[in-house]
Design a protein around this motif. Sequence first.
Motif, PDB file in Angstrom:
ATOM      1  N   THR A 197       0.798  -1.420  -0.009  1.00 40.28           N
ATOM      2  CA  THR A 197       0.024  -0.075  -0.047  1.00 40.28           C
ATOM      3  C   THR A 197       0.887   1.293   0.016  1.00 40.28           C
ATOM      4  N   TYR A 198       2.218   1.108  -0.378  1.00 42.45           N
ATOM      5  CA  TYR A 198       3.099   2.309  -0.269  1.00 42.45           C
ATOM      6  C   TYR A 198       2.714   3.377  -0.958  1.00 42.45           C
ATOM      7  N   ALA A 199       1.998   3.160  -2.304  1.00 44.84           N
ATOM      8  CA  ALA A 199       1.920   4.017  -3.175  1.00 44.84           C
ATOM      9  C   ALA A 199       0.870   5.351  -2.597  1.00 44.84           C
ATOM     10  N   LYS A 200       0.085   4.965  -1.786  1.00 44.12           N
ATOM     11  CA  LYS A 200      -0.934   5.885  -1.167  1.00 44.12           C
ATOM     12  C   LYS A 200      -0.424   6.943  -0.145  1.00 44.12           C
ATOM     13  N   PHE A 201       0.895   6.478   0.220  1.00 41.34           N
ATOM     14  CA  PHE A 201       1.574   7.710   1.295  1.00 41.34           C
ATOM     15  C   PHE A 201       2.886   7.939   0.541  1.00 41.34           C
ATOM     16  N   MET A 202       3.084   7.848  -0.935  1.00 42.51           N
ATOM     17  CA  MET A 202       4.089   8.559  -1.647  1.00 42.51           C
ATOM     18  C   MET A 202       4.061   9.954  -1.645  1.00 42.51           C
ATOM     19  N   PRO A 203       2.984  10.628  -1.885  1.00 42.91           N
ATOM     20  CA  PRO A 203       3.064  12.136  -1.811  1.00 42.91           C
ATOM     21  C   PRO A 203       3.366  12.640  -0.500  1.00 42.91           C
ATOM     22  N   LEU A 204       3.007  12.232   0.554  1.00 44.23           N
ATOM     23  CA  LEU A 204       3.219  12.541   2.042  1.00 44.23           C
ATOM     24  C   LEU A 204       4.739  12.359   2.237  1.00 44.23           C
ATOM     25  N   LEU A 205       5.325  10.924   1.858  1.00 45.64           N
ATOM     26  CA  LEU A 205       6.899  10.913   2.030  1.00 45.64           C
ATOM     27  C   LEU A 205       7.687  11.795   1.282  1.00 45.64           C
ATOM     28  N   LEU A 206       7.422  12.019  -0.163  1.00 46.89           N
ATOM     29  CA  LEU A 206       7.973  12.777  -0.907  1.00 46.89           C
ATOM     30  C   LEU A 206       8.165  14.297  -0.504  1.00 46.89           C
ATOM     31  N   THR A 207       6.732  14.801  -0.049  1.00 50.92           N
ATOM     32  CA  THR A 207       6.915  16.304   0.530  1.00 50.92           C
ATOM     33  C   THR A 207       7.521  16.390   1.887  1.00 50.92           C
ATOM     34  N   ILE A 208       7.355  15.542   2.820  1.00 51.64           N
ATOM     35  CA  ILE A 208       8.379  15.549   3.979  1.00 51.64           C
ATOM     36  C   ILE A 208       9.824  15.588   3.663  1.00 51.64           C
ATOM     37  N   PHE A 209      10.280  14.594   2.966  1.00 56.00           N
ATOM     38  CA  PHE A 209      11.521  14.524   2.503  1.00 56.00           C
ATOM     39  C   PHE A 209      12.131  15.873   1.901  1.00 56.00           C
ATOM     40  N   PHE A 210      11.602  16.118   0.866  1.00 54.28           N
ATOM     41  CA  PHE A 210      12.053  17.220   0.088  1.00 54.28           C
ATOM     42  C   PHE A 210      11.811  18.672   0.975  1.00 54.28           C
TER      43      PHE A 210
END
Length: 362
Positions: A197-210
């Motif tokens: 289910t990782y794809a659901k949280f990719m926008p959040l993780l990318l936003t936090i990282f960058f």
Amino acid sequence: MDFRHFFTSKKISFIVFFAVLATFSTIQAAPAETDSATVESHGAHDAEVFKPTEVIMEHISDSHDWHLWGHTSIPLPVILYTDKGFDVFLSSAFHHGEQDHQGKHYTYRWVDKKKIRVVGASGEVDEAASAKVWDFSITKNVAAMFLSVILLVLIFSSVAGAYKKRVGKAPKGFQSLIEPIIIFVRDDIARPNIGHTYAKFMPLLLTIFFFIWFNNLLGLIPIFPGAANVTGNIATTLALALVVLVVVNVNGNKYYWGHILKPHVPWWLYPIMIPVELVGVISKPFALMIRLFANITAGHIVILSLISLIFVFNSLATVITPVSLAFVLFMNVLELLVAFLQAFIFTLLTALFIGMAVEEHH
């Protein structure tokens, strides 16, 4: 995935150049060395003593203006909500904290260039009235966050546009820099820790990282538009931690909440175990908040402390300066690594906590 192509001689040269630039910009931004000559104003006075604590605290603290050099600064909007309504004006109205400002509802004073307080009729700070004032000002850290967000939107809008124009083609230009990092977050952070289910949280993780990485890098530039200690401000890390807390617990499945509210222990241990598990829910994002805040702030303090040695040991400047510069250069290069590492750790632990919450029972 092989990332060895990132560590070519050109990349290393760029990192060293950036660190050297940051080092000498820091020195230029530090207070000029005072001389021992006397001035004629009501008699002779000794040169002002350099106070490293004030310089360091001014840098790592938030402010209602954005200091550039000397007495030059960019005034920022002061937005105060009082019991009588809003008061809005620029921080330049305080004249660098030397004068009070008569607002629409109250007279305000910029105390130690940190907090805005209401001044009573006696000319003293009215603590009772000040307690009724809510400060929603655009401070230096808030302005820096706006700049970083605008920068991120411009960069990723450009990259997204390039993908639309070059469908099915190899990345080119800035795409070739951003794509491996996105794939790194997907394949080495999100997918292993969250699962299918990782794809659901990719926008959040990318936003936090960058967001964290860009603000860390901008914070290493000691002149405008850098020099803001955004991720070294505990209010910022608290907001990020609260986002993680909400996302983790909202997406927690029945097995996650069952482990917290009905742990696999004898029932008579529930009064002990349930509070412990609930504390664990809070302590995980709390650890994220403290780790990022402490590491970034510590790096800024160490670099400025090393620079301050030159001005503290004024009489031994010729001996101290080369040693101080060598250590500052080393710390700047190290902080470039720390900037990436802290963004990586925060994102990794966020993915880990989400994975624990959405993990299916086996």
